[in-house]
Design an enzyme around this catalytic site. Structure first.
Site, PDB file in Angstrom:
ATOM      1  N   PRO A   2       0.826  -1.349  -0.016  1.00 27.24           N
ATOM      2  CA  PRO A   2      -0.085   0.081  -0.035  1.00 27.24           C
ATOM      3  C   PRO A   2       1.001   1.279  -0.173  1.00 27.24           C
ATOM      4  O   PRO A   2       1.799   1.283   0.775  1.00 27.24           O
ATOM      5  CB  PRO A   2      -0.595  -0.092   1.435  1.00 27.24           C
ATOM      6  CG  PRO A   2      -0.538  -1.524   1.636  1.00 27.24           C
ATOM      7  CD  PRO A   2       0.747  -2.036   1.219  1.00 27.24           C
ATOM      8  N   GLU A   3       0.677   2.229  -0.945  1.00 27.34           N
ATOM      9  CA  GLU A   3       1.362   3.575  -0.785  1.00 27.34           C
ATOM     10  C   GLU A   3       0.157   4.382  -1.002  1.00 27.34           C
ATOM     11  O   GLU A   3      -1.021   4.298  -1.202  1.00 27.34           O
ATOM     12  CB  GLU A   3       2.224   3.546  -2.101  1.00 27.34           C
ATOM     13  CG  GLU A   3       3.219   2.519  -2.111  1.00 27.34           C
ATOM     14  CD  GLU A   3       4.644   2.600  -2.641  1.00 27.34           C
ATOM     15  OE1 GLU A   3       5.071   3.678  -2.826  1.00 27.34           O
ATOM     16  OE2 GLU A   3       5.445   1.414  -2.569  1.00 27.34           O
ATOM     17  N   LYS A  51      -0.380   8.104   3.613  1.00 26.44           N
ATOM     18  CA  LYS A  51      -0.690   6.667   3.671  1.00 26.44           C
ATOM     19  C   LYS A  51      -1.693   6.463   4.646  1.00 26.44           C
ATOM     20  O   LYS A  51      -1.994   5.124   5.055  1.00 26.44           O
ATOM     21  CB  LYS A  51       0.523   5.896   3.779  1.00 26.44           C
ATOM     22  CG  LYS A  51       1.345   6.259   2.482  1.00 26.44           C
ATOM     23  CD  LYS A  51       2.441   5.302   2.329  1.00 26.44           C
ATOM     24  CE  LYS A  51       3.514   5.372   3.301  1.00 26.44           C
ATOM     25  NZ  LYS A  51       4.555   4.530   3.375  1.00 26.44           N
ATOM     26  N   ASN A 166       7.610   2.351  -0.533  1.00 25.79           N
ATOM     27  CA  ASN A 166       8.844   1.619  -0.984  1.00 25.79           C
ATOM     28  C   ASN A 166       8.918   1.673  -2.325  1.00 25.79           C
ATOM     29  O   ASN A 166      10.003   1.710  -3.201  1.00 25.79           O
ATOM     30  CB  ASN A 166       9.089   0.315  -0.289  1.00 25.79           C
ATOM     31  CG  ASN A 166      10.450  -0.078  -0.343  1.00 25.79           C
ATOM     32  OD1 ASN A 166      11.384   0.849  -0.579  1.00 25.79           O
ATOM     33  ND2 ASN A 166      10.955  -1.213   0.085  1.00 25.79           N
ATOM     34  N   ARG A 251      14.177  -1.341   4.976  1.00 24.43           N
ATOM     35  CA  ARG A 251      13.470  -1.626   3.919  1.00 24.43           C
ATOM     36  C   ARG A 251      14.021  -2.199   2.615  1.00 24.43           C
ATOM     37  O   ARG A 251      15.253  -1.560   2.340  1.00 24.43           O
ATOM     38  CB  ARG A 251      12.377  -0.321   3.519  1.00 24.43           C
ATOM     39  CG  ARG A 251      11.947   0.293   4.590  1.00 24.43           C
ATOM     40  CD  ARG A 251      10.505  -0.338   4.929  1.00 24.43           C
ATOM     41  NE  ARG A 251       9.662  -0.368   3.880  1.00 24.43           N
ATOM     42  CZ  ARG A 251       8.773   0.561   3.648  1.00 24.43           C
ATOM     43  NH1 ARG A 251       8.712   1.561   4.248  1.00 24.43           N
ATOM     44  NH2 ARG A 251       8.047   0.102   2.632  1.00 24.43           N
TER      45      ARG A 251
END
Ligand SMILES: [Zn+2]
Length: 268
Positions: A2-3, A51, A166, A251
């Site tokens: 999810p972004e 977000k 990411n 990440r």
């Protein structure tokens, strides 16, 4: 993953299902808020802030159901009585009206806040790439306030600009031809990179396939997740490393060492 685009779409769908409707069921499956019951209250609207997802319930003295999807979270909307597509034990929040049931599964976090706490909860976020008040100049100012920080970290910091996760941080560095460890101040055309972030999120917000290449099937990304396939542009083996401000926030970082060469060290 999810972004900002995913969350924008979730907010739009939840808003269509819940806004203006009275809640007939409220089941919060997070220990701290398990006793909260918003049944009988009317949902005002549902908005995305970067977000973060805010379901505003009741009037100015009402409540906010504040959630973040993090890695695995998702909201589903079902017609009343329909079978859920995920196991019930993964549900964290269930809000129903007479027509529809919204279920948040595996939410990264879920909080119930008084409406007056909204600013405190999300006010620290930088300009929202998909928000009504998007301000590229302010995003640039915030990015450049830490000129030595690697661009690959600065883009993920939601205090600089809100909505990039990411996948986009990796793809933006690729599209700019920039090594992710390049200091912010050393990025050749930072305004263009910020403009591109806006363009990509806008282009993807209303569709379920996220693409940075323009392809909606097959190769939708240039470097992200391509450590075994090579850079989509040149075929060079994509480097996969871990990058974060500290060991707890590492990440996956993907980049092409050929298309995104490290910038030469400054002359002494
Ligand atoms: Zn390449």
């Amino acid at each position: 993953m999810p972004e900002g685009d995913t969350v924008w779409r979730a907010a739009r769908e939840l808003n269509a299902a819940l806004a203006g409707r009275t809640l007939t069921r409220c089941d919060i499956r997070v220990p701290r808020f398990a006793t909260v019951d918003l049944t009988g209250e009317t949902v005002q609207d549902v908005v995305a802030r970067g977000k973060h997802l805010l379901i505003r319930v009741g009037g100015d003295d009402g409540w906010i159901v504040h959630s973040h999807l993090l890695m695995e979270g998702i909201w589903h909307i079902y017609a009343t009585g329909a079978k859920w597509r995920r196991p019930a034990f993964k549900a964290r929040c269930i809000l129903a009206t007479s027509d529809a049931t919204a279920v948040g599964f595996e939410l990264g976090f879920l909080k119930i806040l008084p409406r007056s706490a909204e600013e405190e909860a999300v006010g620290y976020l930088g300009p929202d790439l998909l928000g009504p008040g998007w301000d590229p100049e302010e995003a640039l100012r915030r990015l450049l306030s830490q000129p030595d920080r690697p661009i690959g970290l600065a883009l993920l910091d939601q205090r600089n600009l809100a909505g990039i996760g990411n996948v986009y941080r990796c793809e933006l560095c690729f599209l700019a031809g920039v090594h992710p460890l390049t200091p912010v101040a050393g990025v050749r055309d930072l305004p263009r990179m910020v403009a591109l972030a806006k363009k990509l999120l806008e282009a993807n917000k209303a569709r379920s396939t996220r693409t940075t290449t323009g392809n909606l099937r097959g190769d939708t990304l240039w470097v992200y997740g391509r450590e075994h396939r090579g850079c989509l542009r040149c075929g060079t083996r994509v480097t996969l490393e871990q990058l974060g401000d500290n060991e707890l926030e590492l990440r996956d970082l993907y980049y092409c060492p050929y298309c995104q060469p490290a910038s030469p060290a400054p002359a002494e």
